[in-house]
Write a protein that holds these residues in place. Structure first.
Motif, PDB file in Angstrom:
ATOM      1  N   MET A  77     -11.904 -15.985 -42.138  1.00 50.66           N
ATOM      2  CA  MET A  77     -12.836 -15.636 -41.067  1.00 50.66           C
ATOM      3  C   MET A  77     -13.848 -14.602 -41.544  1.00 50.66           C
ATOM      4  SD  MET A  77     -10.137 -15.429 -37.878  1.00 50.66           S
ATOM      5  CE  MET A  77     -11.317 -14.778 -36.707  1.00 50.66           C
ATOM      6  N   PHE A  78     -13.378 -13.643 -42.336  1.00 49.45           N
ATOM      7  CA  PHE A  78     -14.281 -12.600 -42.825  1.00 49.45           C
ATOM      8  C   PHE A  78     -15.378 -13.207 -43.696  1.00 49.45           C
ATOM      9  CE2 PHE A  78     -15.759  -8.898 -45.111  1.00 49.45           C
ATOM     10  CZ  PHE A  78     -15.636  -7.870 -44.181  1.00 49.45           C
ATOM     11  N   ILE A  79     -14.966 -14.092 -44.612  1.00 55.24           N
ATOM     12  CA  ILE A  79     -15.939 -14.718 -45.514  1.00 55.24           C
ATOM     13  C   ILE A  79     -16.931 -15.588 -44.734  1.00 55.24           C
ATOM     14  CG2 ILE A  79     -16.199 -16.406 -47.380  1.00 55.24           C
ATOM     15  CD1 ILE A  79     -13.472 -15.374 -48.444  1.00 55.24           C
ATOM     16  N   THR A  80     -16.417 -16.357 -43.768  1.00 56.61           N
ATOM     17  CA  THR A  80     -17.268 -17.321 -43.079  1.00 56.61           C
ATOM     18  C   THR A  80     -18.137 -16.678 -42.000  1.00 56.61           C
ATOM     19  OG1 THR A  80     -15.390 -17.854 -41.620  1.00 56.61           O
ATOM     20  CG2 THR A  80     -15.755 -19.279 -43.529  1.00 56.61           C
ATOM     21  N   ILE A  81     -17.534 -15.909 -41.107  1.00 58.26           N
ATOM     22  CA  ILE A  81     -18.297 -15.327 -40.000  1.00 58.26           C
ATOM     23  C   ILE A  81     -19.203 -14.201 -40.492  1.00 58.26           C
ATOM     24  CG2 ILE A  81     -18.145 -14.120 -37.789  1.00 58.26           C
ATOM     25  CD1 ILE A  81     -15.496 -15.582 -37.318  1.00 58.26           C
ATOM     26  N   VAL A 104     -11.301  -2.373 -35.742  1.00 59.72           N
ATOM     27  CA  VAL A 104     -12.478  -2.336 -36.620  1.00 59.72           C
ATOM     28  C   VAL A 104     -12.819  -3.768 -37.043  1.00 59.72           C
ATOM     29  CG1 VAL A 104     -13.325  -1.669 -38.901  1.00 59.72           C
ATOM     30  CG2 VAL A 104     -12.212   0.028 -37.441  1.00 59.72           C
ATOM     31  N   ILE A 105     -11.800  -4.524 -37.449  1.00 63.64           N
ATOM     32  CA  ILE A 105     -12.014  -5.916 -37.846  1.00 63.64           C
ATOM     33  C   ILE A 105     -12.528  -6.734 -36.667  1.00 63.64           C
ATOM     34  CG2 ILE A 105     -10.836  -8.021 -38.588  1.00 63.64           C
ATOM     35  CD1 ILE A 105      -8.911  -6.202 -40.185  1.00 63.64           C
ATOM     36  N   THR A 106     -11.907  -6.564 -35.503  1.00 60.01           N
ATOM     37  CA  THR A 106     -12.333  -7.283 -34.313  1.00 60.01           C
ATOM     38  C   THR A 106     -13.784  -6.970 -33.970  1.00 60.01           C
ATOM     39  OG1 THR A 106     -10.075  -7.266 -33.427  1.00 60.01           O
ATOM     40  CG2 THR A 106     -11.855  -7.634 -31.865  1.00 60.01           C
ATOM     41  N   GLY A 107     -14.136  -5.690 -34.024  1.00 61.09           N
ATOM     42  CA  GLY A 107     -15.507  -5.282 -33.742  1.00 61.09           C
ATOM     43  C   GLY A 107     -16.493  -5.879 -34.732  1.00 61.09           C
ATOM     44  N   LEU A 108     -16.118  -5.934 -36.007  1.00 63.53           N
ATOM     45  CA  LEU A 108     -16.996  -6.506 -37.029  1.00 63.53           C
ATOM     46  C   LEU A 108     -17.245  -7.987 -36.781  1.00 63.53           C
ATOM     47  CD1 LEU A 108     -15.671  -4.838 -40.325  1.00 63.53           C
ATOM     48  CD2 LEU A 108     -17.898  -4.473 -39.237  1.00 63.53           C
ATOM     49  N   PHE A 109     -16.193  -8.722 -36.442  1.00 63.51           N
ATOM     50  CA  PHE A 109     -16.361 -10.147 -36.160  1.00 63.51           C
ATOM     51  C   PHE A 109     -17.289 -10.368 -34.962  1.00 63.51           C
ATOM     52  CE2 PHE A 109     -12.018 -11.114 -38.188  1.00 63.51           C
ATOM     53  CZ  PHE A 109     -12.606 -11.472 -39.387  1.00 63.51           C
ATOM     54  N   TRP A 125     -20.943 -26.245 -42.987  1.00 60.16           N
ATOM     55  CA  TRP A 125     -19.511 -26.256 -43.269  1.00 60.16           C
ATOM     56  C   TRP A 125     -18.917 -24.859 -43.165  1.00 60.16           C
ATOM     57  CZ3 TRP A 125     -15.607 -29.671 -43.977  1.00 60.16           C
ATOM     58  CH2 TRP A 125     -15.960 -31.025 -43.976  1.00 60.16           C
ATOM     59  N   LEU A 126     -19.653 -23.875 -43.636  1.00 58.89           N
ATOM     60  CA  LEU A 126     -19.171 -22.497 -43.571  1.00 58.89           C
ATOM     61  C   LEU A 126     -18.901 -22.091 -42.122  1.00 58.89           C
ATOM     62  CD1 LEU A 126     -18.716 -20.130 -45.643  1.00 58.89           C
ATOM     63  CD2 LEU A 126     -20.933 -19.248 -44.892  1.00 58.89           C
ATOM     64  N   PHE A 127     -19.821 -22.452 -41.235  1.00 58.67           N
ATOM     65  CA  PHE A 127     -19.651 -22.060 -39.838  1.00 58.67           C
ATOM     66  C   PHE A 127     -18.568 -22.896 -39.143  1.00 58.67           C
ATOM     67  CE2 PHE A 127     -20.778 -21.401 -35.374  1.00 58.67           C
ATOM     68  CZ  PHE A 127     -20.919 -20.026 -35.375  1.00 58.67           C
ATOM     69  N   LEU A 128     -18.441 -24.166 -39.527  1.00 53.39           N
ATOM     70  CA  LEU A 128     -17.367 -24.979 -38.955  1.00 53.39           C
ATOM     71  C   LEU A 128     -15.998 -24.440 -39.356  1.00 53.39           C
ATOM     72  CD1 LEU A 128     -18.720 -28.632 -39.403  1.00 53.39           C
ATOM     73  CD2 LEU A 128     -18.480 -27.344 -37.263  1.00 53.39           C
ATOM     74  N   ILE A 129     -15.877 -23.975 -40.594  1.00 53.20           N
ATOM     75  CA  ILE A 129     -14.623 -23.362 -41.039  1.00 53.20           C
ATOM     76  C   ILE A 129     -14.366 -22.081 -40.249  1.00 53.20           C
ATOM     77  CG2 ILE A 129     -13.462 -22.237 -42.987  1.00 53.20           C
ATOM     78  CD1 ILE A 129     -14.934 -24.244 -44.808  1.00 53.20           C
ATOM     79  N   ALA A 130     -15.432 -21.314 -39.962  1.00 52.20           N
ATOM     80  CA  ALA A 130     -15.295 -20.108 -39.142  1.00 52.20           C
ATOM     81  C   ALA A 130     -14.784 -20.461 -37.755  1.00 52.20           C
ATOM     82  CB  ALA A 130     -16.644 -19.389 -39.042  1.00 52.20           C
ATOM     83  N   PHE A 131     -15.357 -21.519 -37.169  1.00 56.76           N
ATOM     84  CA  PHE A 131     -14.930 -21.981 -35.840  1.00 56.76           C
ATOM     85  C   PHE A 131     -13.445 -22.352 -35.864  1.00 56.76           C
ATOM     86  CE2 PHE A 131     -13.929 -25.368 -32.921  1.00 56.76           C
ATOM     87  CZ  PHE A 131     -14.609 -25.071 -31.758  1.00 56.76           C
TER      88      PHE A 131
END
Length: 434
Positions: free
Chosen positions: A174-178, A251-256, A298-304
């Motif tokens: 999620m970090f890499i994609t979003i 912090v992670i939640t806020g970043l996403f 594809w990057l965003f679909l993987i994030a989804f």
């Protein structure tokens, strides 16, 4: 002789006589041990949160950065309260609720049964939607069943550390994609800084409150104490690392959430594009692909997909603890509650609720959601966050908690603020239903 004495002293320091777990002492050791917070973050950031943040960014640009910060802080205090209650008292949150009266555990029991049935279908269908967009070799309902069964099989093994590692890996995905997608649309320093100044454009009040309330999880926050126990964090000495773990989670939640806001603000702000629900995220993936090429689609679909599947896994693992603890608590005499064995992933009631999340909701894939059940689900759901806030206010100011671990004035002020805000949002949701 002196060497033997020195060796004995060293052994005593490294391996104390007590069998109680020893909390880490250095910051490096603490950072290596955190993990339940990753589970909280991965579970709490779902596709609905991403949609909300993107839609607000699309409509108002970077205006509501401050709302994400406030939402993350509020959820930190709620989650920290759940963890502190468990570590300071040794009691689960269900035992705490039961001490407030039968109405509290009764409310949770009814809510958990209905919530599990509806959420079991919704989470699986969202995963199916994301996977179908990437691999349309099966219909959405078939992919939904695959994800339900996959979550069921993983949790059935009863291996928390395996579950935590998988969730940590998916957090990395999620970090890499979003975050990676949002880096294409970085705002200027001035735009970003301006978003920290609280503003409320006309017609944005409910959106802002929804964004604040939507950061992070809801019912799964109550599972935090069980994840701490699975990590073998027990006793008051673990309160400091629990707080660090919870800070890492939000912090992670806020970043996403911030990354989703940036995508909406910098890619869609000022356009006529309207995004609604999970399908809106898939439409956004297509738009990103048209603008920047297939790899970004594809990057965003993987994030989804990763946001959807981590939410499913977190619920499949965490909420059965609550239900199993509910059954155990109501069946046990009050004077015996302190001595009963803790709930585990291998308890029959835990696995029964895991099956409830997995199999009966599959009927909804084919027959749809019954209207009456949706209304009850909405009513009980609108009450949960105010219920959690007020229960933490009462429990963490009570004599059940040692003075040094009771709420300070700031914590009480924040929890009262949470109570008022979530009560207002709940009333608004109820008005929509009726």
């Amino acid at each position: 002789m002196n060497n033997e004495l020195k060796l004995n002293n060293e052994l005593t320091t490294v391996a104390p006589a007590s069998n109680e777990p020893v909390p880490p002492q250095t910051m490096v050791q603490k950072l290596k041990m955190i993990g339940p917070g990753f589970v909280v973050a991965a579970t709490g950031v779902g596709t609905a949160d991403l949609v909300t943040a993107i839609v607000i960014g699309t409509s108002f640009g970077m205006t509501f950065v401050w709302a994400i910060v406030i939402g993350s802080i509020l959820k930190y205090f709620l989650n920290e309260g759940v963890g502190r209650w468990y570590l300071a008292t040794g009691q689960t949150i269900l035992q705490g609720w039961h001490s407030l009266g039968k109405w509290a555990t009764g409310y949770f029991g009814v809510y958990s049964v209905i919530w599990g049935y509806i959420y079991g279908a919704t989470a699986a269908m969202t995963c199916g939607l994301g996977m179908h967009a990437m691999l349309p070799i099966m219909p959405i309902w078939a992919w939904a069943i695959v994800h339900s069964l996959l979550g069921f099989a993983l949790v059935w093994t009863g291996r928390y550390l395996l579950f935590e590692r998988i969730m940590t890996v998916l957090i990395g995905v999620m970090f890499i994609t979003i975050i990676g997608t949002s880096l294409l649309f970085l705002p200027t320093i001035g735009e970003f800084a301006g978003g920290f100044v609280p503003k409320m454009p006309d017609g944005s009040l409910m959106l802002a409150l929804g964004l604040i309330g939507g950061v992070g999880g809801t019912i799964t926050m109550a599972s935090y104490g069980y994840w701490l126990r699975e990590k073998n964090w027990k006793g008051k000495a673990f309160v400091p690392i629990m707080r660090l773990d919870t800070k890492a989670a939000y912090v992670i939640t806020g970043l996403f959430t911030m990354a989703a806001l940036v995508i909406g603000a910098k890619f869609l702000f000022g356009t006529d594009v309207k995004l609604e629900g999970d399908q809106g995220l898939l439409n956004l993936a297509e738009l990103l692909g048209q603008e920047f090429g297939t790899p970004l689609r594809w990057l965003f679909l993987i994030a989804f997909w990763s946001a959807a599947f981590t939410s499913l896994l977190g619920v499949w693992n965490g909420v059965p603890y609550l239900f199993a603890d509910f059954l155990r608590t109501i069946k046990t005499k009050k004077e015996d509650l302190h001595s009963i064995k803790p709930v585990t992933e291998k308890d029959k009631s835990y696995r029964a609720y895991l099956a409830w999340l997995t199999f009966p909701p599959m009927l909804i894939f084919f027959f749809g959601k019954p209207v009456q059940l949706i209304i009850i689900y909405g009513v009980l759901g609108a009450l949960f966050m105010p219920f959690l806030a007020i229960s933490l206010i009462i429990l963490l100011n009570s004599k059940k908690v040692d003075v040094e671990y009771r709420n300070k004035w700031l914590t009480n002020a924040v929890l009262i603020g949470c109570l008022l805000m979530f009560a207002f949002l709940g009333i608004n949701e109820l008005q929509k239903l009726f």
